[in-house]
Design a protein around this motif. Structure first.
Motif, mmCIF file in Angstrom:
data_model
loop_
_atom_site.group_PDB
_atom_site.id
_atom_site.type_symbol
_atom_site.label_atom_id
_atom_site.label_comp_id
_atom_site.label_asym_id
_atom_site.label_seq_id
_atom_site.Cartn_x
_atom_site.Cartn_y
_atom_site.Cartn_z
ATOM 1 N N ALA A 51 0.832 -1.209 0.000
ATOM 2 C CA ALA A 51 0.000 0.000 0.000
ATOM 3 C C ALA A 51 0.862 1.253 0.000
ATOM 4 O O ALA A 51 0.533 2.253 -0.646
ATOM 5 N N PHE A 52 1.995 1.193 0.708
ATOM 6 C CA PHE A 52 2.910 2.340 0.740
ATOM 7 C C PHE A 52 3.510 2.590 -0.640
ATOM 8 O O PHE A 52 3.601 3.733 -1.089
ATOM 9 N N PRO A 56 1.960 6.693 -0.983
ATOM 10 C CA PRO A 56 2.934 7.793 -0.834
ATOM 11 C C PRO A 56 4.150 7.663 -1.750
ATOM 12 O O PRO A 56 4.710 8.671 -2.183
ATOM 13 N N ALA A 57 4.575 6.444 -2.034
ATOM 14 C CA ALA A 57 5.792 6.244 -2.839
ATOM 15 C C ALA A 57 5.471 5.921 -4.291
ATOM 16 O O ALA A 57 6.342 5.442 -5.020
ATOM 17 N N ASN A 58 4.248 6.201 -4.717
ATOM 18 C CA ASN A 58 3.828 5.790 -6.054
ATOM 19 C C ASN A 58 4.661 6.449 -7.158
ATOM 20 O O ASN A 58 5.017 5.800 -8.146
ATOM 21 N N GLU A 59 4.965 7.738 -7.004
ATOM 22 C CA GLU A 59 5.751 8.432 -8.029
ATOM 23 C C GLU A 59 7.158 7.851 -8.120
ATOM 24 O O GLU A 59 7.699 7.678 -9.220
ATOM 25 N N ALA A 63 8.829 5.906 -11.336
ATOM 26 C CA ALA A 63 10.134 6.311 -11.873
ATOM 27 C C ALA A 63 11.082 5.116 -11.915
ATOM 28 O O ALA A 63 11.824 4.928 -12.885
ATOM 29 N N LEU A 64 11.022 4.294 -10.879
ATOM 30 C CA LEU A 64 11.860 3.092 -10.828
ATOM 31 C C LEU A 64 11.442 2.104 -11.908
ATOM 32 O O LEU A 64 12.290 1.491 -12.578
#
Length: 220
Positions: A51-52, A56-59, A63-64
């Motif tokens: 979920a994280f 919150p870390a979706n962008e 990018a990764l």
């Protein structure tokens, strides 16, 4: 011809692209393995981690993903073109070959690469898009999806075999990448590559542990 296309047009340039893209994928594989191992901390831990990543870390995650996708394409294209150049330089095979410092990993790099490319597609369709469902899978329940999938014997076998291919590919690929970039001198003894051996074993073991532990009911 500008500098970048000139470098790419050369055999050395293609090997450098292959080495750099390979190391990028190695970094991603290690991060992915570390995330997978959170399975052993329970459903809440793994699902909250997922979920994280998608919250919150979706962008950062996207990018990764883009970076890894570009690396995969660059790796495949450079590997294919190097194979074509190699065969063009020697259209008639040697009557007898004496392999020096050859390992299973080095002899299966091309076949292993094809196997891993196909496996990546299957893996994305299985756990990312949930298009392939060997068992009933639910959006957002990563822990439940992993458990349901790896309780099926043939799914576990498929993943274990793929991880063997990954370990062999990683062992030779990591060593040859750092050698191409000038960080390692060639060694005739293929077993005197402690970092490559250790990292390949860690990654192979970390990824293999998940399906095997789930299948044998060793997870919480």
């Amino acid at each position: 011809m500008t500098s970048a296309p000139r470098v790419w047009a050369s055999t050395v340039g293609k090997k450098i692209v292959m080495a750099v893209s390979g190391l990028i994928m190695v970094g991603f594989v290690i991060l992915h393995m570390a995330g997978n191992l959170q399975l052993f901390e329970g459903a809440d831990r793994l699902n909250n981690y997922s979920a994280f990543l998608h919250g919150p870390a979706n962008e950062v995650l996207w990018a990764l993903r883009v970076a890894v996708f570009v690396a995969v394409i660059a790796h495949i294209v450079s590997a294919y073109q190097l194979t074509v150049l190699d065969r063009a330089a020697r259209p008639v095979p040697y009557e007898r070959q004496r392999l020096q410092a050859a390992t299973v990993g080095s002899r299966t790099m091309r076949v292993g690469g094809v196997v891993l490319a196909l496996f990546i597609v299957l893996h994305v369709l299985h756990f990312t898009t949930l298009t392939l469902q060997p068992a009933a899978l639910a959006e957002g329940d990563v822990y439940g999806n992993v458990i349901a999938s790896f309780r099926i014997w043939w799914v576990t076998v498929l993943y274990v075999l793929a991880m063997i291919a990954l370990g062999l590919h990683l062992y030779h690929g990591l060593w040859s990448s750092v050698r191409t970039l000038g960080f390692e001198r060639g060694r005739l003894d293929p077993f005197r590559r402690p970092v490559a051996i250790a990292l390949a074993l860690i990654v192979w073991g970390g990824f293999t542990l998940v399906p095997v532990a789930v299948y044998f009911h060793l997870v919480p």
